[in-house]
Scaffold this motif. Structure first.
Motif, PDB file in Angstrom:
ATOM      1  N   THR A  33      16.970   2.924  12.746  1.00  0.00           N
ATOM      2  CA  THR A  33      16.878   4.028  12.367  1.00  0.00           C
ATOM      3  C   THR A  33      14.704   3.949  12.704  1.00  0.00           C
ATOM      4  O   THR A  33      14.647   4.136  11.426  1.00  0.00           O
ATOM      5  CB  THR A  33      16.458   3.450  10.559  1.00  0.00           C
ATOM      6  OG1 THR A  33      15.675   1.662  11.066  1.00  0.00           O
ATOM      7  CG2 THR A  33      18.253   3.073   9.799  1.00  0.00           C
ATOM      8  N   GLU A  34      14.795   3.240  13.795  1.00  0.00           N
ATOM      9  CA  GLU A  34      13.328   3.309  14.600  1.00  0.00           C
ATOM     10  C   GLU A  34      13.571   3.806  15.517  1.00  0.00           C
ATOM     11  O   GLU A  34      14.603   3.440  16.276  1.00  0.00           O
ATOM     12  CB  GLU A  34      12.593   1.743  13.986  1.00  0.00           C
ATOM     13  CG  GLU A  34      12.542   1.574  12.500  1.00  0.00           C
ATOM     14  CD  GLU A  34      12.197  -0.006  12.363  1.00  0.00           C
ATOM     15  OE1 GLU A  34      12.229  -1.195  13.826  1.00  0.00           O
ATOM     16  OE2 GLU A  34      11.859  -0.373  11.459  1.00  0.00           O
ATOM     17  N   CYS A  35      12.231   4.305  16.377  1.00  0.00           N
ATOM     18  CA  CYS A  35      11.880   4.461  17.289  1.00  0.00           C
ATOM     19  C   CYS A  35       9.975   3.969  18.093  1.00  0.00           C
ATOM     20  O   CYS A  35       9.454   4.004  16.793  1.00  0.00           O
ATOM     21  CB  CYS A  35      11.210   5.857  17.865  1.00  0.00           C
ATOM     22  SG  CYS A  35      13.065   7.619  18.025  1.00  0.00           S
ATOM     23  N   SER A  36      10.179   3.115  18.921  1.00  0.00           N
ATOM     24  CA  SER A  36       9.516   2.107  19.526  1.00  0.00           C
ATOM     25  C   SER A  36       8.757   2.919  20.703  1.00  0.00           C
ATOM     26  O   SER A  36       9.213   3.011  21.863  1.00  0.00           O
ATOM     27  CB  SER A  36       9.402   0.544  19.120  1.00  0.00           C
ATOM     28  OG  SER A  36       9.847   0.463  18.017  1.00  0.00           O
ATOM     29  N   LEU A  37       7.920   2.873  21.365  1.00  0.00           N
ATOM     30  CA  LEU A  37       7.000   2.881  22.055  1.00  0.00           C
ATOM     31  C   LEU A  37       6.556   1.918  22.617  1.00  0.00           C
ATOM     32  O   LEU A  37       5.799   1.834  22.055  1.00  0.00           O
ATOM     33  CB  LEU A  37       5.551   4.073  22.560  1.00  0.00           C
ATOM     34  CG  LEU A  37       5.514   5.297  23.611  1.00  0.00           C
ATOM     35  CD1 LEU A  37       6.332   5.019  24.548  1.00  0.00           C
ATOM     36  CD2 LEU A  37       4.460   5.965  23.435  1.00  0.00           C
ATOM     37  N   VAL A  38       6.465   1.282  23.690  1.00  0.00           N
ATOM     38  CA  VAL A  38       6.080   0.044  24.047  1.00  0.00           C
ATOM     39  C   VAL A  38       5.484  -0.781  25.371  1.00  0.00           C
ATOM     40  O   VAL A  38       6.097   0.558  26.166  1.00  0.00           O
ATOM     41  CB  VAL A  38       6.906  -1.009  23.896  1.00  0.00           C
ATOM     42  CG1 VAL A  38       6.389  -2.672  24.498  1.00  0.00           C
ATOM     43  CG2 VAL A  38       7.576  -1.304  23.026  1.00  0.00           C
ATOM     44  N   ARG A  39       4.195  -0.406  25.941  1.00  0.00           N
ATOM     45  CA  ARG A  39       3.505  -1.060  26.924  1.00  0.00           C
ATOM     46  C   ARG A  39       3.316  -2.693  27.126  1.00  0.00           C
ATOM     47  O   ARG A  39       1.805  -2.572  26.530  1.00  0.00           O
ATOM     48  CB  ARG A  39       1.993   0.373  27.328  1.00  0.00           C
ATOM     49  CG  ARG A  39       1.562  -0.204  28.652  1.00  0.00           C
ATOM     50  CD  ARG A  39       1.099   1.335  28.851  1.00  0.00           C
ATOM     51  NE  ARG A  39      -0.183   1.574  29.816  1.00  0.00           N
ATOM     52  CZ  ARG A  39       0.430   1.456  31.412  1.00  0.00           C
ATOM     53  NH1 ARG A  39       1.666   1.769  31.966  1.00  0.00           N
ATOM     54  NH2 ARG A  39      -0.437   1.273  32.083  1.00  0.00           N
ATOM     55  N   ALA A 145       4.702  10.188  27.589  1.00  0.00           N
ATOM     56  CA  ALA A 145       5.222   8.753  26.681  1.00  0.00           C
ATOM     57  C   ALA A 145       5.428   9.475  25.132  1.00  0.00           C
ATOM     58  O   ALA A 145       6.225   9.093  24.385  1.00  0.00           O
ATOM     59  CB  ALA A 145       3.933   7.633  27.006  1.00  0.00           C
ATOM     60  N   ILE A 146       3.987   9.965  24.744  1.00  0.00           N
ATOM     61  CA  ILE A 146       4.296  10.298  22.375  1.00  0.00           C
ATOM     62  C   ILE A 146       4.969  11.758  23.078  1.00  0.00           C
ATOM     63  O   ILE A 146       6.262  11.457  21.981  1.00  0.00           O
ATOM     64  CB  ILE A 146       3.479  11.025  22.894  1.00  0.00           C
ATOM     65  CG1 ILE A 146       1.556   9.626  22.498  1.00  0.00           C
ATOM     66  CG2 ILE A 146       3.510  11.760  21.315  1.00  0.00           C
ATOM     67  CD1 ILE A 146       2.227   8.903  21.527  1.00  0.00           C
ATOM     68  N   GLY A 147       5.881  12.458  24.191  1.00  0.00           N
ATOM     69  CA  GLY A 147       7.064  13.467  23.986  1.00  0.00           C
ATOM     70  C   GLY A 147       8.598  12.193  24.375  1.00  0.00           C
ATOM     71  O   GLY A 147       9.246  12.939  23.684  1.00  0.00           O
ATOM     72  N   ALA A 148       8.269  11.252  24.998  1.00  0.00           N
ATOM     73  CA  ALA A 148       9.180  10.856  24.631  1.00  0.00           C
ATOM     74  C   ALA A 148       9.833  10.578  23.203  1.00  0.00           C
ATOM     75  O   ALA A 148      10.873  10.041  22.536  1.00  0.00           O
ATOM     76  CB  ALA A 148       9.522  10.331  25.852  1.00  0.00           C
ATOM     77  N   LEU A 149       8.619   9.800  22.260  1.00  0.00           N
ATOM     78  CA  LEU A 149       8.891   8.718  21.450  1.00  0.00           C
ATOM     79  C   LEU A 149       9.031   9.978  20.563  1.00  0.00           C
ATOM     80  O   LEU A 149       9.787  10.106  19.255  1.00  0.00           O
ATOM     81  CB  LEU A 149       7.408   8.022  20.936  1.00  0.00           C
ATOM     82  CG  LEU A 149       7.103   7.710  19.434  1.00  0.00           C
ATOM     83  CD1 LEU A 149       8.345   6.337  18.721  1.00  0.00           C
ATOM     84  CD2 LEU A 149       6.007   7.345  19.368  1.00  0.00           C
ATOM     85  N   ARG A 150       8.500  11.186  20.711  1.00  0.00           N
ATOM     86  CA  ARG A 150       8.999  12.246  19.541  1.00  0.00           C
ATOM     87  C   ARG A 150      10.636  12.692  20.126  1.00  0.00           C
ATOM     88  O   ARG A 150      11.290  12.989  18.979  1.00  0.00           O
ATOM     89  CB  ARG A 150       7.927  13.647  19.933  1.00  0.00           C
ATOM     90  CG  ARG A 150       6.433  13.228  19.271  1.00  0.00           C
ATOM     91  CD  ARG A 150       5.904  14.387  19.279  1.00  0.00           C
ATOM     92  NE  ARG A 150       4.831  13.735  18.403  1.00  0.00           N
ATOM     93  CZ  ARG A 150       3.184  14.881  18.201  1.00  0.00           C
ATOM     94  NH1 ARG A 150       2.914  15.291  20.043  1.00  0.00           N
ATOM     95  NH2 ARG A 150       2.420  14.635  17.631  1.00  0.00           N
ATOM     96  N   LEU A 156      17.914  11.343  16.637  1.00  0.00           N
ATOM     97  CA  LEU A 156      18.019  10.263  14.772  1.00  0.00           C
ATOM     98  C   LEU A 156      18.288  11.491  13.713  1.00  0.00           C
ATOM     99  O   LEU A 156      18.958  10.974  13.669  1.00  0.00           O
ATOM    100  CB  LEU A 156      16.580   9.447  14.812  1.00  0.00           C
ATOM    101  CG  LEU A 156      16.598   7.619  15.784  1.00  0.00           C
ATOM    102  CD1 LEU A 156      16.085   6.863  15.486  1.00  0.00           C
ATOM    103  CD2 LEU A 156      18.447   7.733  15.941  1.00  0.00           C
ATOM    104  N   LEU A 157      16.611  11.755  13.822  1.00  0.00           N
ATOM    105  CA  LEU A 157      17.233  12.326  12.820  1.00  0.00           C
ATOM    106  C   LEU A 157      18.195  13.800  13.221  1.00  0.00           C
ATOM    107  O   LEU A 157      18.729  14.025  12.007  1.00  0.00           O
ATOM    108  CB  LEU A 157      16.189  13.550  12.771  1.00  0.00           C
ATOM    109  CG  LEU A 157      14.752  13.048  12.003  1.00  0.00           C
ATOM    110  CD1 LEU A 157      13.511  14.012  12.381  1.00  0.00           C
ATOM    111  CD2 LEU A 157      14.634  12.673  11.059  1.00  0.00           C
ATOM    112  N   VAL A 158      18.432  14.366  13.971  1.00  0.00           N
ATOM    113  CA  VAL A 158      19.940  14.672  14.026  1.00  0.00           C
ATOM    114  C   VAL A 158      21.946  14.571  13.725  1.00  0.00           C
ATOM    115  O   VAL A 158      21.856  14.781  13.518  1.00  0.00           O
ATOM    116  CB  VAL A 158      19.907  15.787  15.618  1.00  0.00           C
ATOM    117  CG1 VAL A 158      21.352  16.848  16.516  1.00  0.00           C
ATOM    118  CG2 VAL A 158      18.702  16.607  16.065  1.00  0.00           C
TER     119      VAL A 158
END
Length: 276
Positions: A33-39, A145-150, A156-158
């Protein structure tokens, strides 16, 4: 220059900062239920920068950690600022999260959804207070990176029932007509609260949004079949027109998906509940 690699990895539910790799690359972490972008930032000023969002909500949190981040008592809260390059600072709230391998950590909250647009255009992110900055991150290839997060969010919504046509160029997702805090009345919220004796609850409810903007289905994440909490949380929103409908590129309404939380903090016989 740090080489940037964007990848998606399925991970078990756990604190997302603890799961970050040490390669210095961007990493997208996918949970149910979550998406995270980490660096992880390496070099002379090592640190951790992570963005987490729950698909279908306006919920965005940021975690920062580093040796130059000031130590504060766990759960201590204070006003903070996040700045992209030389833009106007975003006023936010910070909560101390203890210490990670990279140093003391803060969780930053209070962001609006358009924060991700600013992040995508940035080259550098600064975090601090009104009087000083205590950590800065270089963010190469932030737009990718933000594109990959989106993409993680949309995927997930699909999975939750959204028509993928709304995520194509020219399409639009559903937009809430009123804040999620107003979806349940105080009495309805307390009915949900009454289903548990736990001092804290944090339940995520997923909904599908019909082509007319009404709630077509509702499910509490990880709920058992016919669970009372799910029934009491879903009944007030079922069939209600709470969104403008999602649309495909041609402007035709399509099915969307969204989510909301019910949170409870119970202290000294005082119950405080919210939806968001």
């Amino acid at each position: 220059m740090i080489r940037t690699v964007i990848s998606a990895t399925t991970l078990a539910a756990a604190p997302f900062a603890a799961q970050a790799q040490t390669s210095g690359s961007w990493e997208v972490q996918v949970e149910p239920t979550e998406c995270s972008l980490v660096r992880n930032q390496q070099g002379a000023a090592p640190g951790l920068l992570a963005v987490r969002t729950v698909p279908g909500t306006d919920e965005i949190v940021v975690l920062v950690s580093g040796k130059d981040v000031p130590s504060r008592a766990r759960d201590a809260r204070f006003p903070a600022r996040l700045t992209f390059d030389d833009s106007k600072p975003i006023e936010i709230k910070a909560a101390a999260m203890g210490k990670l391998a990279s140093g003391p950590a803060f969780l930053l909250t209070g962001f609006k959804p358009d924060m991700l647009d600013g992040f995508a255009a940035a080259h550098r992110v600064n975090v601090g207070t009104e009087s000083s900055s205590f950590i800065a991150f270089d963010v190469p290839q932030a737009r990718a990176a933000i594109g990959a997060l989106r993409k993680c969010v949309n995927d997930l919504l699909v999975d939750w029932g959204a028509d993928p046509a709304q995520f194509a160029p020219g399409g639009t997702p559903p937009v809430a007509l009123k804040p999620r805090e107003a979806w349940l009345s105080r009495a309805q919220l307390m009915d949900v609260v009454g289903t548990t004796a736990d001092e804290q609850i944090d339940d995520l409810f997923r909904v599908t949004v019909a082509a007319d903007g009404t709630i077509a289905s509702c499910k509490r994440e990880e709920a058992k079949a016919n669970a009372k909490t799910e029934k009491l949380g879903c009944a007030p929103v079922a069939g209600q027109k709470l969104f403008t409908p999602a649309k495909n590129a041609a402007g035709a309404p399509v099915t969307g998906a969204a989510a909301f939380r019910i949170r409870l903090v119970q202290q000294a016989k005082t119950e405080r509940g919210t939806t968001r």
